[in-house]
Design a protein around this motif. Structure first.
Motif, PDB file in Angstrom:
ATOM      1  N   THR A   1       0.836  -1.203   0.000  1.00 43.02           N
ATOM      2  CA  THR A   1       0.000   0.000   0.000  1.00 43.02           C
ATOM      3  C   THR A   1       0.865   1.245   0.000  1.00 43.02           C
ATOM      4  OG1 THR A   1      -1.772  -1.145   1.189  1.00 43.02           O
ATOM      5  CG2 THR A   1      -1.795   1.259   1.246  1.00 43.02           C
ATOM      6  N   GLY A   2       1.959   1.205   0.782  1.00 45.71           N
ATOM      7  CA  GLY A   2       2.874   2.343   0.805  1.00 45.71           C
ATOM      8  C   GLY A   2       3.457   2.621  -0.567  1.00 45.71           C
ATOM      9  N   ALA A   3       3.818   1.573  -1.308  1.00 42.30           N
ATOM     10  CA  ALA A   3       4.370   1.749  -2.645  1.00 42.30           C
ATOM     11  C   ALA A   3       3.343   2.365  -3.584  1.00 42.30           C
ATOM     12  CB  ALA A   3       4.853   0.412  -3.192  1.00 42.30           C
ATOM     13  N   VAL A   4       2.085   1.955  -3.449  1.00 45.44           N
ATOM     14  CA  VAL A   4       1.012   2.518  -4.277  1.00 45.44           C
ATOM     15  C   VAL A   4       0.850   4.008  -3.979  1.00 45.44           C
ATOM     16  CG1 VAL A   4      -1.490   2.524  -4.658  1.00 45.44           C
ATOM     17  CG2 VAL A   4      -0.224   0.365  -4.623  1.00 45.44           C
ATOM     18  N   LEU A   5       0.860   4.365  -2.703  1.00 45.83           N
ATOM     19  CA  LEU A   5       0.693   5.771  -2.332  1.00 45.83           C
ATOM     20  C   LEU A   5       1.880   6.613  -2.796  1.00 45.83           C
ATOM     21  CD1 LEU A   5      -0.789   5.299   1.244  1.00 45.83           C
ATOM     22  CD2 LEU A   5      -2.005   5.985  -0.834  1.00 45.83           C
ATOM     23  N   ARG A   6       3.077   6.057  -2.703  1.00 47.26           N
ATOM     24  CA  ARG A   6       4.262   6.777  -3.200  1.00 47.26           C
ATOM     25  C   ARG A   6       4.122   7.042  -4.697  1.00 47.26           C
ATOM     26  NH1 ARG A   6       9.073   3.164  -2.492  1.00 47.26           N
ATOM     27  NH2 ARG A   6       8.196   2.190  -4.365  1.00 47.26           N
ATOM     28  N   THR A   7       3.734   6.008  -5.449  1.00 52.83           N
ATOM     29  CA  THR A   7       3.561   6.163  -6.884  1.00 52.83           C
ATOM     30  C   THR A   7       2.463   7.167  -7.198  1.00 52.83           C
ATOM     31  OG1 THR A   7       4.368   3.941  -7.376  1.00 52.83           O
ATOM     32  CG2 THR A   7       2.930   4.955  -9.015  1.00 52.83           C
ATOM     33  N   ALA A   8       1.387   7.144  -6.419  1.00 55.05           N
ATOM     34  CA  ALA A   8       0.289   8.084  -6.642  1.00 55.05           C
ATOM     35  C   ALA A   8       0.762   9.532  -6.471  1.00 55.05           C
ATOM     36  CB  ALA A   8      -0.867   7.789  -5.692  1.00 55.05           C
ATOM     37  N   LEU A   9       1.633   9.780  -5.480  1.00 55.38           N
ATOM     38  CA  LEU A   9       2.135  11.138  -5.278  1.00 55.38           C
ATOM     39  C   LEU A   9       3.080  11.537  -6.406  1.00 55.38           C
ATOM     40  CD1 LEU A   9       2.355  13.718  -3.726  1.00 55.38           C
ATOM     41  CD2 LEU A   9       3.975  12.623  -2.162  1.00 55.38           C
ATOM     42  N   PHE A  10       3.971  10.626  -6.810  1.00 56.05           N
ATOM     43  CA  PHE A  10       4.841  10.924  -7.946  1.00 56.05           C
ATOM     44  C   PHE A  10       4.003  11.193  -9.198  1.00 56.05           C
ATOM     45  CE2 PHE A  10       9.470   9.698  -7.171  1.00 56.05           C
ATOM     46  CZ  PHE A  10       9.396   9.857  -5.804  1.00 56.05           C
ATOM     47  N   ASP A  11       2.947  10.418  -9.384  1.00 52.84           N
ATOM     48  CA  ASP A  11       2.049  10.640 -10.528  1.00 52.84           C
ATOM     49  C   ASP A  11       1.468  12.045 -10.503  1.00 52.84           C
ATOM     50  OD1 ASP A  11       2.480   8.083 -11.466  1.00 52.84           O
ATOM     51  OD2 ASP A  11       0.398   7.417 -11.274  1.00 52.84           O
ATOM     52  N   ARG A  12       1.072  12.503  -9.333  1.00 59.63           N
ATOM     53  CA  ARG A  12       0.499  13.844  -9.225  1.00 59.63           C
ATOM     54  C   ARG A  12       1.516  14.898  -9.636  1.00 59.63           C
ATOM     55  NH1 ARG A  12      -3.976  15.353  -6.161  1.00 59.63           N
ATOM     56  NH2 ARG A  12      -5.377  13.593  -5.779  1.00 59.63           N
ATOM     57  N   TRP A  13       2.738  14.739  -9.179  1.00 60.37           N
ATOM     58  CA  TRP A  13       3.769  15.713  -9.530  1.00 60.37           C
ATOM     59  C   TRP A  13       4.042  15.698 -11.026  1.00 60.37           C
ATOM     60  CZ3 TRP A  13       7.159  13.943  -4.834  1.00 60.37           C
ATOM     61  CH2 TRP A  13       6.726  14.628  -3.681  1.00 60.37           C
ATOM     62  N   VAL A  14       4.080  14.519 -11.627  1.00 56.65           N
ATOM     63  CA  VAL A  14       4.286  14.435 -13.077  1.00 56.65           C
ATOM     64  C   VAL A  14       3.104  15.049 -13.818  1.00 56.65           C
ATOM     65  CG1 VAL A  14       4.493  12.865 -15.037  1.00 56.65           C
ATOM     66  CG2 VAL A  14       5.825  12.441 -12.971  1.00 56.65           C
ATOM     67  N   THR A  15       1.889  14.771 -13.360  1.00 57.43           N
ATOM     68  CA  THR A  15       0.698  15.340 -13.998  1.00 57.43           C
ATOM     69  C   THR A  15       0.720  16.858 -13.932  1.00 57.43           C
ATOM     70  OG1 THR A  15      -0.640  13.383 -13.518  1.00 57.43           O
ATOM     71  CG2 THR A  15      -1.823  15.434 -13.923  1.00 57.43           C
ATOM     72  N   ASP A  16       1.082  17.408 -12.780  1.00 55.41           N
ATOM     73  CA  ASP A  16       1.182  18.869 -12.644  1.00 55.41           C
ATOM     74  C   ASP A  16       2.213  19.429 -13.626  1.00 55.41           C
ATOM     75  OD1 ASP A  16      -0.695  18.788 -10.641  1.00 55.41           O
ATOM     76  OD2 ASP A  16       0.754  18.978  -9.004  1.00 55.41           O
ATOM     77  N   PHE A  17       3.338  18.727 -13.755  1.00 55.36           N
ATOM     78  CA  PHE A  17       4.378  19.170 -14.690  1.00 55.36           C
ATOM     79  C   PHE A  17       3.859  19.160 -16.121  1.00 55.36           C
ATOM     80  CE2 PHE A  17       7.756  17.921 -17.662  1.00 55.36           C
ATOM     81  CZ  PHE A  17       8.663  18.962 -17.484  1.00 55.36           C
ATOM     82  N   LEU A  18       3.185  18.078 -16.521  1.00 57.27           N
ATOM     83  CA  LEU A  18       2.690  17.977 -17.887  1.00 57.27           C
ATOM     84  C   LEU A  18       1.562  18.968 -18.164  1.00 57.27           C
ATOM     85  CD1 LEU A  18       2.735  14.114 -18.484  1.00 57.27           C
ATOM     86  CD2 LEU A  18       4.326  15.840 -19.352  1.00 57.27           C
ATOM     87  N   THR A  19       0.823  19.336 -17.130  1.00 57.49           N
ATOM     88  CA  THR A  19      -0.202  20.373 -17.302  1.00 57.49           C
ATOM     89  C   THR A  19       0.458  21.711 -17.629  1.00 57.49           C
ATOM     90  OG1 THR A  19      -1.721  19.244 -15.794  1.00 57.49           O
ATOM     91  CG2 THR A  19      -2.087  21.601 -16.170  1.00 57.49           C
ATOM     92  N   ALA A  20       1.559  21.981 -16.934  1.00 60.78           N
ATOM     93  CA  ALA A  20       2.277  23.235 -17.169  1.00 60.78           C
ATOM     94  C   ALA A  20       3.111  23.192 -18.440  1.00 60.78           C
ATOM     95  CB  ALA A  20       3.162  23.564 -15.968  1.00 60.78           C
ATOM     96  N   TYR A  21       3.675  22.012 -18.749  1.00 59.93           N
ATOM     97  CA  TYR A  21       4.587  21.873 -19.896  1.00 59.93           C
ATOM     98  C   TYR A  21       4.212  20.619 -20.691  1.00 59.93           C
ATOM     99  CZ  TYR A  21       7.159  24.916 -16.718  1.00 59.93           C
ATOM    100  OH  TYR A  21       7.519  25.920 -15.849  1.00 59.93           O
ATOM    101  N   PRO A  22       3.173  20.677 -21.501  1.00 58.27           N
ATOM    102  CA  PRO A  22       2.667  19.473 -22.193  1.00 58.27           C
ATOM    103  C   PRO A  22       3.697  18.805 -23.098  1.00 58.27           C
ATOM    104  CG  PRO A  22       1.094  21.279 -22.326  1.00 58.27           C
ATOM    105  CD  PRO A  22       2.347  21.861 -21.785  1.00 58.27           C
ATOM    106  N   ALA A  23       4.656  19.561 -23.618  1.00 57.22           N
ATOM    107  CA  ALA A  23       5.665  18.992 -24.508  1.00 57.22           C
ATOM    108  C   ALA A  23       7.010  18.846 -23.799  1.00 57.22           C
ATOM    109  CB  ALA A  23       5.819  19.861 -25.754  1.00 57.22           C
ATOM    110  N   GLY A  24       7.002  18.812 -22.484  1.00 55.86           N
ATOM    111  CA  GLY A  24       8.226  18.653 -21.719  1.00 55.86           C
ATOM    112  C   GLY A  24       8.752  17.232 -21.777  1.00 55.86           C
TER     113      GLY A  24
END
Length: 279
Positions: A63-86
């Motif tokens: 469960t901890g690994a899933v939550l860690r991945t979920a947080l990393f996913d959020r950070w990546v999603t925020d980045f791609l929202t700001a920089y779609p071609a990054g």
């Protein structure tokens, strides 16, 4: 070094075997009605690999690994929202399926890992004009030139469950490579404190494999001491995710996190998920 076979001619060393723990966590999560990640590809990979995943059944660390991945996913999603071609670079990609979950059809992706892990990846994932596997160690000095030659900034580096397995010199060298070649880039990484490192033999998942974390880091501020002008943008324990993420989790996960937060266990409090901007 103990090795686990995963098909003809493919082996993983003790450290690389740890990539199977988060993979299995995502697969188990995918089978839940209240799945956090919905990672059906992870479930397919687990079913395809010749490995006894049952040794990890029921471990809280899944469960901890899933939550860690979920947080990393959020950070990546925020980045791609700001920089779609990054450009996204997965350091120590293992059998990560973040591309399958988050790709927006425009970003450039690189999956970097040791040659025998890269060989395992290639059994399941194919390179495309926007996705490239790089077979090398994160500590090697040549791979940043491959990324800069084929990708364009801004850059986001995801080092999930990777750097703590290096010694301190290796971690500092790797982060220095990023700072030198990709100034201003974002880096998501996990860090493990001294008490966590000392007790990892009793860890529910790490205690079942031979690999051991070596870099004892008190927190992301250490990176700012190594590389002045590094900015710490976020730092969380598994029990204290961002408020918005907590609110969106299923009730069962919220109850688990509430219990962990109340116990203030060293193995939870000293393990941090961090987002920094490199100088």
């Amino acid at each position: 070094m103990t090795a686990a076979e995963h098909g003809p001619g493919i082996q993983l060393g003790s450290v690389q075997e740890t990539l199977l723990i988060p993979l299995y966590g995502r697969a188990v999560d995918a089978g839940r009605r209240d799945s956090v990640l919905g990672d059906a590809r992870a479930a397919e990979l687990v079913a395809s690999l010749d490995y006894d995943f049952t040794r990890f059944d029921g471990l809280p660390s899944l469960t901890g690994a899933v939550l860690r991945t979920a947080l990393f996913d959020r950070w990546v999603t925020d980045f791609l929202t700001a920089y779609p071609a990054g450009t996204i670079v997965e350091l120590g990609a293992g059998l990560n399926t973040r591309y399958e979950r988050l790709d927006n059809g425009r970003a450039r992706w690189f999956d970097l890992d040791l040659p025998y892990v890269a060989a395992l990846r290639r059994a399941f994932f194919s390179d495309t004009p926007r996705r490239t596997t790089i077979a090398t160690s994160v500590t090697e000095t040549a791979w940043p030139d491959v990324v800069t030659a084929q990708g364009t900034g801004p850059y986001f580096f995801a080092a999930e469950a990777v750097l703590p397995f290096l010694d301190e010199a290796g971690a500092r060298h790797t982060i220095g490579l990023l700072a030198d070649h990709f100034p201003g880039a974002l880096l998501a990484l996990d860090t493990a404190g001294p008490a966590f490192i000392a007790a990892q033999g009793h860890h529910d998942a790490l205690g079942k494999v031979d690999a051991r974390m070596r870099w004892a880091c008190t927190g992301p501020d250490q990176l700012a001491q190594w590389f002045p002008d590094t900015r710490v943008l976020a730092s969380h324990t598994l029990s204290t995710p961002p408020a918005k993420m907590y609110e969106e989790l299923p009730a069962a996960y919220q109850q688990l996190l509430d219990g962990l937060a109340a116990q203030r266990l060293p193995q939870v409090e000293e393990y941090r998920l961090n987002l920094v901007r490199l100088p």
